[in-house]
Design an enzyme around this catalytic site. Structure first.
Site, short mmCIF file in Angstrom:
data_model
loop_
_atom_site.label_atom_id
_atom_site.label_comp_id
_atom_site.label_asym_id
_atom_site.label_seq_id
_atom_site.Cartn_x
_atom_site.Cartn_y
_atom_site.Cartn_z
N THR A 185 35.71 53.86 44.58
CA THR A 185 35.86 52.40 44.79
C THR A 185 37.08 52.06 45.49
O THR A 185 38.24 52.95 45.40
CB THR A 185 36.08 51.52 43.55
OG1 THR A 185 37.17 51.86 42.76
CG2 THR A 185 34.77 51.95 42.75
N GLU A 330 30.34 50.75 41.00
CA GLU A 330 30.27 51.41 39.67
C GLU A 330 28.64 51.06 39.29
O GLU A 330 28.22 51.66 38.02
CB GLU A 330 30.98 50.53 38.88
CG GLU A 330 32.34 51.00 38.86
CD GLU A 330 33.19 50.08 39.95
OE1 GLU A 330 32.68 49.50 40.83
OE2 GLU A 330 34.47 50.06 39.88
N LYS A 439 43.62 28.60 38.77
CA LYS A 439 43.59 27.70 37.49
C LYS A 439 44.27 26.68 37.69
O LYS A 439 45.65 26.64 37.93
CB LYS A 439 44.08 28.36 36.22
CG LYS A 439 43.10 28.91 35.17
CD LYS A 439 43.54 29.31 33.99
CE LYS A 439 42.32 29.76 33.12
NZ LYS A 439 42.69 30.39 31.99
N TRP A 444 39.10 26.15 35.73
CA TRP A 444 39.14 26.94 36.92
C TRP A 444 38.30 26.44 38.06
O TRP A 444 37.47 25.52 37.80
CB TRP A 444 38.26 28.18 36.51
CG TRP A 444 38.85 29.21 35.43
CD1 TRP A 444 40.11 29.17 35.06
CD2 TRP A 444 38.52 30.34 35.01
NE1 TRP A 444 40.48 29.95 34.32
CE2 TRP A 444 39.22 31.03 34.13
CE3 TRP A 444 37.04 30.94 34.86
CZ2 TRP A 444 39.14 32.17 33.19
CZ3 TRP A 444 37.02 32.43 34.00
CH2 TRP A 444 38.07 32.75 33.21
#
Ligand code: AMP
Length: 542
Positions: A185, A330, A439, A444
């Site tokens: 990755t 993954e 935030k 959010w």
């Protein structure tokens, strides 16, 4: 009581055998460095795979040894995939867009014994080869006539290797849990981490990916994988296509080239394709400028980063259904897919626009949940944001040669690093990477949603949103824009009013900065760490 069914190992070898027997005459077309339209079929491909496997035996490799590739999507790369995995070695695909230091790191970390490389990457390797102690040979994937000159030692010509080895080979019986492929990755922080796929996980992912509501691959399809074979196995297409008996069309080093993609689609009658949003922008720009159409193309799967609605709607005008998907290295990579375009008549135009941009529902085999900061599960109400966790038989249980992975918890879930909402029907909307969340006043803001909205503006080519400190709200969103007219700046007030009525009022960025280019990672994602660095001294106007 145990079931009375045969325990046949699920191996990549079985995919090869199936394709050879039942789809031997099905064509594989590719753009390669020595031929703009190389054409042959599965039977011939797997004959050459046996030659390669014999070559490996001559090199005295041990089962499980890693053999790397640094190559575009073409027939030779496909052959190397199968020869390595089916002979019991691990095909380690390397992303050539990584920095040279990262390439050295992963070749050494994986202890690759041989590296197959496209001639395009020879100069890259010439600079790093003396730092790769485990590598015993470098195979240049071209013909003997076109072998480039190099001062490197142990350089082998791919076609000579095929010519010199017999096409008779007895494939070993492999344990389905043995490793078949490895992909690192390319995270934005720390060293890359290796995801080690097994034969079993690859076969199960192949079944999942072929399903109608996932990539939907059948023997009547002609598949153009534009997503690279050096990144998460081109989303599994090199396994799905032979398993389904679908014709494959591979774009070689032309995957970012709109005219070549349009020509491949029209000449080879491509029915479906898969790629990241940027490649679709290249294709659509070309179609718009040339007036060409892509009549055979029925579906494209878009993933890797959020697909803006504007891309989906432009594809609509060519009669192409866009399917948004989400996943990660993954996860082999497929996690969710949104096939609502197949029954769009069930929705009003507004409802359809809203539903098609989320990444859809988990495909069978993948389990998901969202949790809060304390790890407590959040409701599926389409509103609650949380860290997205997954589990399933094609999701990694740990990283290669990494003792402790913080992302894996003891209860068997993997933390994706993405933040999402899930609605009552199970539709997942990715709102951010955990590290990128903004935030504002404790609430959010979804930077992905704001970016999607911004790219709908007719003058915006690319947009990124980052959080910057704010004295009252803690953080507020700053919009960074590349305009279509080179270097052109748009009036900030006008751009801000474009958001009105499209996203929540308090999500509208406080300010806009215009840049010539937005930095990207090796896999084409916006590099927000770098953007935050560039704008680290930025202060919102009073
Ligand atoms: P990679 O492992 O390099 O393929 O990157 C996986 C990451 O890409 C995911 O964890 C997401 O952050 C992002 N990603 C993949 N597909 C999408 C999508 N459709 N929308 C938004 N982000 C995505």
């Amino acid at each position: 009581m145990k079931g009375l069914m045969m325990d046949i190992p699920l191996t990549v070898t079985s995919i090869m055998h199936h394709a050879e027997r039942f789809s031997g005459k099905t064509e594989i077309v590719s753009v390669s460095n020595d031929n703009p339209r190389h054409k042959y079929n599965y039977k011939e491909a797997f004959r050459r795979v046996r030659c390669l496997a014999n070559a490996f035996q001559g090199w005295k490799l041990i089962q499980g040894d890693r053999v790397a590739t640094l190559a575009w999507n073409d027939h030779r790369h496909l052959e190397t995939y199968y020869a390595t995995s089916c002979a019991g070695y691990v095909c380690h695909t390397i992303n050539p867009r990584l920095f040279p230091e990262q390439i050295i790191y992963i070749i050494n970390h994986a202890a690759d014994s041989y590296v197959f490389l496209d001639p395009d990457f020879l100069s890259l390797i010439e600079d790093v080869s003396d730092q790769c102690a485990h590598v015993r040979g470098w195979i240049v994937m071209t013909s003997s006539e076109l072998m480039p000159k190099t001062n490197m030692s142990n350089v082998i010509c791919y076609e000579t290797l095929i010519e010199e080895n017999s096409d008779e080979f007895f494939w070993p019986e492999l344990d389905e849990n043995s490793a078949c492929a490895l992909c690192y990755t390319s995270g934005t922080t720390g060293n890359p981490k290796g995801v080690l796929y097994s034969h079993r996980s690859t076969v199960l992912h192949t079944y999942g990916a072929m399903m109608p509501d996932a990539l939907n691959v059948s023997s009547s399809d002609v598949v153009l994988p534009i997503v690279p074979m050096f990144h998460v196995n081109a989303w599994g297409t090199p396994y799905c296509c032979p398993a389904a008996g679908a014709k494959m069309v591979m774009p070689g080093n032309k995957m970012g080239d709109g005219p070549t993609l349009a020509a491949l689609i029209n000449e080879e009658k491509v029915t479906t394709s898969a790629g990241v949003p940027t490649v679709w922008l290249n294709l659509l720009n070309h179609l718009r400028a040339s007036g060409e159409t892509v009549d055979s193309l029925k579906r494209v799967t878009v993933g890797g980063s959020a697909c803006p609605l504007s891309i989906m709607e432009e594809f609509d005008s060519y009669g192409v259904d866009t399917r948004h998907a989400w996943g990660m290295t993954e996860m082999s990579p497929l996690g969710t897919s949104n096939p609502t375009g197949a029954h769009r008549e069930q929705y009003s135009p507004d409802a359809f626009s809203a539903i098609r941009t989320n990444v859809g529902r988990p495909i069978y085999g993948v389990d998901v949940k969202i949790v809060d900061d304390q790890g407590l599960e959040l409701p599926w109400d389409g509103d609650a944001f949380g860290a997205l966790k997954v589990r399933g038989p094609w999701i990694c249980s740990g990283y290669y040669e990494v003792a402790n992975s913080e992302a894996h918890s003891e209860d068997g879930w993997f933390e994706t690093g993405d933040v999402a909402t899930i609605d009552a029907q199970g539709f997942v909307a990715i709102t951010d990477r955990t590290k990128d969340v903004i935030k504002s006043g404790g609430e959010w803001i979804s930077s992905i949603e704001v970016e999607n909205c911004a790219t709908g503006h007719p003058q915006v080519a690319e947009a990124a949103v980052i959080g910057r400190p704010h004295p009252k709200w803690g953080e507020r969103p700053l919009l960074i824009v590349v305009t279509l007219g080179e270097g052109e700046e748009l009036p900030v007030g006008e751009l801000k009013s474009y958001f009105e009525g499209k996203i929540a009022k308090w999500w509208i960025p406080d300010d806009v900065k215009f840049v010539a280019e937005i930095p990207h990672t090796a896999t084409g994602k916006i590099q927000k760490t770098k953007l935050r660095d560039i704008f680290k001294d930025y202060v919102f106007p009073e």
